[in-house]
Design an enzyme around this catalytic site. Structure first.
Site, PDB file in Angstrom:
ATOM      1  N   HIS A   1    -143.479  -2.159 -36.640  1.00 33.67           N
ATOM      2  CA  HIS A   1    -145.104  -1.881 -36.427  1.00 33.67           C
ATOM      3  C   HIS A   1    -145.626  -2.295 -35.066  1.00 33.67           C
ATOM      4  CE1 HIS A   1    -149.478  -2.410 -37.443  1.00 33.67           C
ATOM      5  NE2 HIS A   1    -149.326  -3.517 -36.775  1.00 33.67           N
TER       6      HIS A   1
ATOM      7  N   LYS B   1    -137.086  23.714 -24.514  1.00 36.04           N
ATOM      8  CA  LYS B   1    -137.651  22.423 -24.664  1.00 36.04           C
ATOM      9  C   LYS B   1    -137.861  21.707 -23.475  1.00 36.04           C
ATOM     10  CE  LYS B   1    -136.646  23.457 -28.843  1.00 36.04           C
ATOM     11  NZ  LYS B   1    -136.483  24.984 -29.126  1.00 36.04           N
TER      12      LYS B   1
ATOM     13  N   ALA C   1    -128.615  25.020 -33.755  1.00 33.35           N
ATOM     14  CA  ALA C   1    -127.702  24.933 -33.017  1.00 33.35           C
ATOM     15  C   ALA C   1    -127.022  23.503 -33.431  1.00 33.35           C
ATOM     16  CB  ALA C   1    -128.200  24.365 -31.543  1.00 33.35           C
TER      17      ALA C   1
ATOM     18  N   GLY D   1    -123.718  29.358 -24.259  1.00 30.47           N
ATOM     19  CA  GLY D   1    -124.444  30.507 -24.988  1.00 30.47           C
ATOM     20  C   GLY D   1    -125.853  30.205 -24.879  1.00 30.47           C
TER      21      GLY D   1
ATOM     22  N   CYS E   1    -128.354  28.822 -26.803  1.00 34.30           N
ATOM     23  CA  CYS E   1    -128.895  27.309 -26.846  1.00 34.30           C
ATOM     24  C   CYS E   1    -129.099  26.825 -25.524  1.00 34.30           C
ATOM     25  CB  CYS E   1    -128.096  26.451 -27.802  1.00 34.30           C
ATOM     26  SG  CYS E   1    -128.763  25.029 -27.905  1.00 34.30           S
TER      27      CYS E   1
ATOM     28  N   GLY F   1    -144.730  37.112 -34.217  1.00 33.06           N
ATOM     29  CA  GLY F   1    -143.767  36.303 -34.918  1.00 33.06           C
ATOM     30  C   GLY F   1    -144.303  34.860 -35.274  1.00 33.06           C
TER      31      GLY F   1
END
Length: 497
Positions: A474, A52, A346, A41, A43, A181
């Protein structure tokens, strides 16, 4: 025309659909999955994964400038090989696509390629590559996803006016772009194009970017984007857009950092924008990217044959949210077809798919807790959040109710200083050491990787005292999360309220 009967029929092979199919098959049900495009689909093929991948490339570009300007590393960037970059992106998508198809095959899911139309609450007619009639013994799951919303008179052409579905597949990269947007998608694309050297104008009709997020998140993000040279216009509206011919573009993007060559000699778009104060300004850009939301896909689905209809915004609401089952018994809905409180994300659709499959298998399934679903924007800087915003928490507390809030800059940690990109972490909780943590909100580098701890905190109704007992490594950015809760629990080490 062939006829086939399965326990479950799933219509749509995106994240919601294929997760439903896989889980149902793993529970021993016979499953047929109908997909008219490609498994995975939006995604996988046009959204989450390719975008990404490109944003990671953008982060690498930004890293070269940081290495030179902040760390004394004598690095230069001659340019970006667009063909090589997109080939890497496409390879990642293809590998994921093959993986999903192989998983479905191993699970015994029958995949049918074609368009599905309901002929009843448990029957489907498929047309196209593999025509036939399908019948379900137990039920149907509708997972047909969504498509980008467009605006009247502003039709995308895939080159000059583009939507989020085709922005990264448009030819080349522009020297200038206006993004319409300021939600997660718009902010991500604005960030990407700026990293690649483009002049970027980001226009949002609401009073702030990411209007559904906490106000402090919006404020910190806006400040960071402006610092990067992005023009941010909130409370603004597009009045008109006209295409025309451009002259030749310059040889590099703003600041001469990337040098992609632009789209010289092609069409431009001249957009007229009304500002929050009522003034009008025009922007001539090589690309206008429309990112004003998405709408569910139900065309040709034949919902009426099952006695179903969408709401005014095109969503199909379940009659029973605990089962994601519609008023037509046996017909379930997952993914972008669902109205709020579903989030159109998603990872939420994965959870919905698991829930629907378990329900169809007769298993007890816990309903999706949408408040505890994390939300991430993969811009530079990133944002990540889970639970209630401060405003939502105060509204829920009612008149006289109290809410504890703590905010800590990431640069208050040693690792935050190393990154040197600002940012913050904010926690919203009920009063007292044992009050529930209601929400956690972050802006900064890599905060998408920090949010999982807070998702568990909110989902398990943990208190600041619960979190304060756990030791954070840390030096890490996660120390800011730990310190926030230590302070709310009255045990602050470096921070006091």
């Amino acid at each position: 025309m062939s006829e086939n009967t399965s326990d479950v029929i799933v219509i749509g092979g995106g994240t919601g659909g294929y997760s439903t199919a896989l889980r149902a098959a793993h529970l021993g049900l016979g499953v047929t999955l109908v997909e008219r495009d490609v498994i995975g689909g939006t995604c996988l093929h046009r959204g989450c994964i390719p975008s990404k991948a490109m944003l990671h490339a953008a982060e690498l570009v930004d890293g070269v400038a940081e290495a030179r300007e902040r760390w004394g590393v004598k690095a230069t960037l001659d340019g970006v090989d667009w063909a090589a970059l997109t080939a890497t992106r496409d390879g990642i998508v293809a590998r994921n696509h093959r993986g999903v198809e192989e998983q479905l095959a191993r699970a015994g899911v029958r995949v049918v390629h074609g368009s599905a139309e309901l002929t009843g609450p448990r029957s489907v007619r498929v047309s196209g590559a593999e025509p036939g009639v399908l019948r379900a013994r137990r039920g149907l799951v509708l997972a047909t996803g969504s498509r980008p919303r467009t605006l009247p008179g502003l039709e995308p052409d895939g080159r000059t006016v583009v939507t989020s579905d085709d922005a990264l597949f448009a030819p080349g990269l522009p020297h200038s772009v206006l993004v319409l947007g300021g939600g997660a998608i718009g902010v991500e694309y604005a960030s990407f194009h700026r990293s690649m050297g483009a002049e970027v104008t980001l226009v949002e009709a609401a009073e702030r970017l990411l209007p559904l997020e906490d106000e402090d998140v919006s404020r910190h993000l806006t400040r960071a984007l402006k610092k990067r040279g992005i023009t941010v216009l909130t409370g603004a509206r597009l009045l008109d857009a006209q295409t025309g011919e451009s002259g030749k573009g310059s040889e590099s993007g703003r600041g001469g950092r990337v040098g992609l060559g632009g789209l010289g000699g092609r069409e431009t778009v001249t957009a007229t924008v009304r500002s929050a104060r009522g003034g009008e300004a025009t922007y001539t850009v090589e690309r206008l990217l429309v990112a004003v939301g998405r709408v569910p896909v139900t065309d040709g689905l034949g919902l009426a044959a099952a006695g179903l209809a969408t709401d005014a915004r095109g969503h199909l609401a379940p009659a029973d949210w605990s089962r994601l089952e519609t008023a037509a018994g046996g017909v379930h809905v997952v993914g972008d077809l669902l109205p709020p409180p579903s989030l159109g994300l998603a990872h939420a659709s994965f959870a919905e798919g698991l829930s629907a499959a378990e329900t169809l298998a007769g298993r007890a399934s816990r309903p999706v807790d949408y408040t505890a679903v994390p939300r991430v924007t993969y811009s530079g800087p990133q944002t990540a959040s889970v639970g209630l915003t401060e405003a939502e928490a105060r509204a829920a507390a009612g008149p006289g109710g109290e809410v504890s809030v703590n905010l800590m800059p990431l640069t208050a940690t040693a690792k935050g200083m190393v990154h040197g990109r600002g940012g913050m972490v904010k926690a919203v909780a009920e009063p007292g050491e044992q009050g529930r943590v209601l929400g956690v909100h972050m802006v900064g580098p890599h905060v998408s990787e920090l949010i999982s701890e807070s998702q568990l905190t909110v989902a398990w109704d943990a208190s600041p005292g619960d979190v304060a007992r756990h030791i954070h490594a840390h030096p890490t950015l996660s120390e800011a999360v730990g310190e926030l809760h230590l302070t709310l629990a009255g045990r602050g080490l470096h921070q006091h309220t």
